[in-house]
Scaffold this active site. Structure first.
Site, PDB file in Angstrom:
ATOM      1  N   ARG A 277     -19.371  -2.033  15.387  1.00 47.17           N
ATOM      2  CA  ARG A 277     -17.990  -0.861  15.705  1.00 47.17           C
ATOM      3  C   ARG A 277     -16.866  -2.150  16.133  1.00 47.17           C
ATOM      4  O   ARG A 277     -15.772  -2.064  15.592  1.00 47.17           O
ATOM      5  CB  ARG A 277     -17.797   0.150  16.830  1.00 47.17           C
TER       6      ARG A 277
ATOM      7  N   TYR B 132       3.285  11.811   2.130  1.00 44.22           N
ATOM      8  CA  TYR B 132       2.026  12.180   1.987  1.00 44.22           C
ATOM      9  C   TYR B 132       1.273  13.494   2.430  1.00 44.22           C
ATOM     10  O   TYR B 132       1.667  13.510   3.922  1.00 44.22           O
ATOM     11  CB  TYR B 132       1.162  11.109   2.179  1.00 44.22           C
TER      12      TYR B 132
ATOM     13  N   ASP C 143       4.106   2.784   4.935  1.00 40.45           N
ATOM     14  CA  ASP C 143       2.758   3.260   4.251  1.00 40.45           C
ATOM     15  C   ASP C 143       3.173   2.476   2.743  1.00 40.45           C
ATOM     16  O   ASP C 143       3.978   3.161   1.810  1.00 40.45           O
ATOM     17  CB  ASP C 143       2.786   4.500   4.055  1.00 40.45           C
TER      18      ASP C 143
ATOM     19  N   LYS D 158      -6.916   3.611  -2.953  1.00 33.21           N
ATOM     20  CA  LYS D 158      -6.150   3.672  -4.212  1.00 33.21           C
ATOM     21  C   LYS D 158      -5.898   2.122  -4.797  1.00 33.21           C
ATOM     22  O   LYS D 158      -6.952   1.656  -5.402  1.00 33.21           O
ATOM     23  CB  LYS D 158      -4.490   4.071  -3.667  1.00 33.21           C
TER      24      LYS D 158
HETATM   25  C1  LIG Z   1      -4.032   8.973  -0.505  1.00 31.35           C
HETATM   26  C2  LIG Z   1      -3.040   8.435   0.680  1.00 31.35           C
HETATM   27  C3  LIG Z   1      -3.384   8.554   2.046  1.00 31.35           C
HETATM   28  C4  LIG Z   1      -4.432   8.739   2.724  1.00 31.35           C
HETATM   29  O1  LIG Z   1      -5.516   8.252   2.315  1.00 31.35           O
HETATM   30  P1  LIG Z   1      -6.835   8.530   2.462  1.00 31.35           P
HETATM   31  O2  LIG Z   1      -7.673   7.189   1.883  1.00 31.35           O
HETATM   32  O3  LIG Z   1      -7.146   9.793   1.176  1.00 31.35           O
HETATM   33  O4  LIG Z   1      -7.358   8.739   3.601  1.00 31.35           O
HETATM   34  C5  LIG Z   1      -2.170   8.123   2.719  1.00 31.35           C
HETATM   35  N1  LIG Z   1      -0.857   7.965   2.069  1.00 31.35           N
HETATM   36  C6  LIG Z   1      -0.654   7.733   1.057  1.00 31.35           C
HETATM   37  C7  LIG Z   1       0.792   7.486   0.463  1.00 31.35           C
HETATM   38  C8  LIG Z   1      -1.461   8.199   0.054  1.00 31.35           C
HETATM   39  O5  LIG Z   1      -1.416   8.228  -1.253  1.00 31.35           O
END
Ligand SMILES: *Cc1c(COP(=O)(O)O)cnc(C)c1O
Length: 398
Positions: free
Chosen positions: A48, A100, A172, A197
């Site tokens: 961890r 988001y 982000d 992504k």
């Molecule tokens: C998908 C996404 C998230 C969340 O990510 P997860 O891996 O689904 O938890 C946060 N910010 C943006 C811009 C996203 O597209």
């Protein structure tokens, strides 16, 4: 840095295993590590806290975003959660208004009850950011480009505003990826990714990342990561390393495909609004051009027939573009935010944020661009034909 140089840098930031010479990073599928004497070990005591496979990934992330340290989490939202834990009751966040949905949910339904307030503002407008910033502001939280209307905020200008009250700028960077935009070099303090992504890139893992600019922030996030425990597992860390190896190559092709598709969509008669930061007609094109090396592979558009039904018909007619949430993978996807990603947002709020009933979001993948264009063309043709049939039918009945 060119894509070629970035490729070299990324590929060689992944070390050869010093123990065996293995060219691929070993997966250290272990919970604990044997110690010679209490506290005497090789830098790892419990997975961890630290795991060798995750450690290599975290070093790659640090290098990708040019930060002080990187941290891998079990999801993008676990990364968001870790950053929010830097705050305390009474603190305020200024956040981009079309944030988001999952980030909106954790702000509102988890952190608000602990006394953290969030003000949603249009961060593409610098005067609005200046107007709302106060001594209580601890974070300015932006996504750029945003989802799904691809608004772009000026990272450098906002970072200068954040500094006036010692607030941190959190970016982000999921939609651009570090191959196109490196927020820390533009003044951001913390970068977040849903590595699910583009970083992962193959639609096969859920993962998140935090990259910090200063040793002080790195130490705090490291503490939170270990204390809260939402770490990325060794196998998923390995998959993410494997994804990142081809990031510049994939992003280059994603962007080339997206430009071709956006240019075709410009002349599609059934489309009303078209959103792609690479188009000169995009509201924030000049800022995007200034801070991104290319424009990504998410494209959104609305239909002239602005109804849920028209959009639904379209998204069910494509063959190559698969109907699914998420983005950034090798396979092209499309989604209908009003009925999928943004369904939980009340219709008037959703529409005010530009997410019209007929808005369709494309995540352009790595297939052949001509094949993708032909797929969209045949779907538009079917929708047009059905519209004509309905028209004739209503006229006949009238
Ligand atoms: C998908 C996404 C998230 C969340 O990510 P997860 O891996 O689904 O938890 C946060 N910010 C943006 C811009 C996203 O597209």
């Amino acid at each position: 840095m060119t894509t070629q140089q970035l490729s070299t840098q990324i590929i060689h930031s992944i070390p050869v295993d010093p123990l065996t010479g293995a060219i691929s990073v070993p997966i250290y599928q272990t919970s604990t590590f044997v110690q010679e004497a209490p506290g005497v070990h090789k830098g790892f005591d419990y997975s961890r806290t630290n795991n060798p496979t995750r450690k290599i990934l975290e070093d790659i992330l640090t290098n990708l975003e040019q930060g002080d340290a990187g941290f891998a989490f079990a999801s993008g939202l676990a990364a968001v959660d870790a950053v929010l834990k830097l705050l305390k009751a009474g603190d305020e966040i200024l956040a981009v208004d079309d944030i988001y949905g999952g980030s909106f949910r954790i702000f509102t339904h988890i952190y608000q009850k602990f006394g953290i307030t969030v003000k949603y503002i249009n961060t593409t407008d610098i005067t609005e950011v200046i107007e709302h910033i106060s001594e209580q502001t601890k974070f300015i939280w932006i996504e750029t480009p945003t989802n799904p209307t691809l608004k772009v905020s000026d990272i450098r200008a906002i970072s200068a505003i954040a500094k006036t009250v010692d607030a941190l700028l959190v970016v982000d960077n999921t939609f651009a990826s570090p191959a196109l935009q490196q927020p820390i070099l533009l003044g951001a303090d913390i970068v977040i990714h849903s590595a699910t992504k583009y970083l992962g890139g193959h639609s096969d893992i859920i993962a998140g990342a935090v990259i910090t600019k200063t040793p002080e922030l790195s130490e705090k996030i490291k503490f939170i990561q270990n204390a809260s425990g939402t770490i990325l597992a060794p196998f998923d860390s390995w998959l993410l390393i494997r994804g990142i190896e081809t990031l510049p190559l994939r992003i280059q092709k994603h962007c080339e495909n997206a430009v071709q598709i956006a240019n075709y969509l410009k002349s599609e008669p059934l489309i009303d609004k078209l959103y792609y930061p690479g188009l000169a007609s995009h509201h924030n094109h000049l800022i995007a051009k200034k801070q991104q090396s290319a424009f990504g592979s998410v494209i959104s558009f609305t239909l002239k027939t602005d109804t849920l039904e028209a959009a639904q018909e379209f998204v069910c007619e494509t063959q190559l573009f698969k109907l699914a949430e998420s983005l950034g993978g090798v396979k092209s996807l499309l989604c209908h935010p009003a009925q999928m990603t943004h369904k939980s947002i009340p219709a008037p709020t959703r529409q005010a944020a530009g997410v019209a009933d007929s808005l369709i979001r494309l995540s352009v993948g790595l297939e052949d661009a001509t094949d993708l264009i032909n797929d969209l063309k045949q779907a538009f043709k079917k929708v047009a034909l059905n519209q004509k049939k309905t028209e004739i039918l209503t006229n006949t009945l009238a």
